[in-house]
Design a protein around this motif. Sequence first.
Motif, PDB file in Angstrom:
ATOM      1  N   UNK A 109       0.747  -1.133   0.017  1.00 54.37           N
ATOM      2  CA  UNK A 109      -0.066   0.064   0.004  1.00 54.37           C
ATOM      3  C   UNK A 109       0.963   1.429   0.257  1.00 54.37           C
ATOM      4  N   UNK A 110       0.031   2.389   0.237  1.00 58.95           N
ATOM      5  CA  UNK A 110       0.910   3.683   0.034  1.00 58.95           C
ATOM      6  C   UNK A 110       0.280   4.586   1.048  1.00 58.95           C
ATOM      7  N   UNK A 111       1.286   5.533   1.464  1.00 62.33           N
ATOM      8  CA  UNK A 111       1.018   6.662   2.254  1.00 62.33           C
ATOM      9  C   UNK A 111       1.430   7.770   1.279  1.00 62.33           C
ATOM     10  N   UNK A 112       0.313   8.258   0.791  1.00 61.02           N
ATOM     11  CA  UNK A 112       0.276   9.165  -0.189  1.00 61.02           C
ATOM     12  C   UNK A 112       0.044  10.603   0.015  1.00 61.02           C
ATOM     13  N   UNK A 113       1.278  11.476  -0.297  1.00 65.91           N
ATOM     14  CA  UNK A 113       1.027  13.007   0.080  1.00 65.91           C
ATOM     15  C   UNK A 113       0.691  13.907  -1.183  1.00 65.91           C
ATOM     16  N   UNK A 114      -0.180  14.748  -1.031  1.00 70.71           N
ATOM     17  CA  UNK A 114      -0.347  15.886  -2.141  1.00 70.71           C
ATOM     18  C   UNK A 114       0.648  17.122  -2.065  1.00 70.71           C
ATOM     19  N   UNK A 115       0.614  17.990  -2.886  1.00 68.38           N
ATOM     20  CA  UNK A 115       1.560  19.290  -2.981  1.00 68.38           C
ATOM     21  C   UNK A 115       1.017  20.013  -1.777  1.00 68.38           C
ATOM     22  N   UNK A 116      -0.263  19.897  -1.308  1.00 70.69           N
ATOM     23  CA  UNK A 116      -0.736  20.668  -0.046  1.00 70.69           C
ATOM     24  C   UNK A 116      -0.040  20.045   1.346  1.00 70.69           C
TER      25      UNK A 116
ATOM     26  N   UNK B  17       1.599  12.335  -4.986  1.00 69.63           N
ATOM     27  CA  UNK B  17       0.461  12.517  -5.909  1.00 69.63           C
ATOM     28  C   UNK B  17       0.868  12.799  -7.297  1.00 69.63           C
ATOM     29  N   UNK B  18       0.254  12.009  -8.225  1.00 69.31           N
ATOM     30  CA  UNK B  18       0.534  12.495  -9.831  1.00 69.31           C
ATOM     31  C   UNK B  18      -0.587  12.952 -10.377  1.00 69.31           C
ATOM     32  N   UNK B  19      -1.747  12.387 -10.230  1.00 68.95           N
ATOM     33  CA  UNK B  19      -2.992  12.780 -10.721  1.00 68.95           C
ATOM     34  C   UNK B  19      -4.255  12.199 -10.363  1.00 68.95           C
ATOM     35  N   UNK B  20      -5.438  12.661 -10.842  1.00 71.51           N
ATOM     36  CA  UNK B  20      -6.739  11.940 -10.482  1.00 71.51           C
ATOM     37  C   UNK B  20      -7.379  12.772  -9.352  1.00 71.51           C
TER      38      UNK B  20
END
Length: 140
Positions: free
Chosen positions: A8-15, A94-97
């Motif tokens: 799994x992933x612990x995903x961060x966005x640009x915020x 984060x890349x997109x979506x």
Amino acid sequence: MKREFSAGGIVFNDKGQVLLVMAGSMKDRETKHWKFPKGNINEGESSKDAAIREVEEETGIKAKIIEKIGDSKYVYPLNGEKIFKIVIYFLMDYVSGQARPQEGEIEEVRWVTPDEAFKLLSFPGDRKLLEKALEIYGKQ
């Protein structure tokens, strides 16, 4: 005892927000848990590929791996049998979506601040993984 392997992933966005999912427990679908997106590794699939695929399937978010964070190990009951599960987690960007829950599996998907994540996460092991992810993410 049967073994199960997931990623799994612990995903961060640009915020600086982290991606969480809410889903029903394996033994009781009425019991809901906040956690990181994850799922079983398919035969012949790498843990990295599984993590990327599962994050997108469960949340609609495409993400890229930064590095491995660690793993979570636990035992859970399924149909009268005990399952030993190992989940490998990766720090991801984060890349997109657009965040949307996977139908039939995930109740809700939410971007939250790390402080909110610490409050929402259902399991202590996930909070420890988040601490480690923040340590690594902050050094970039």
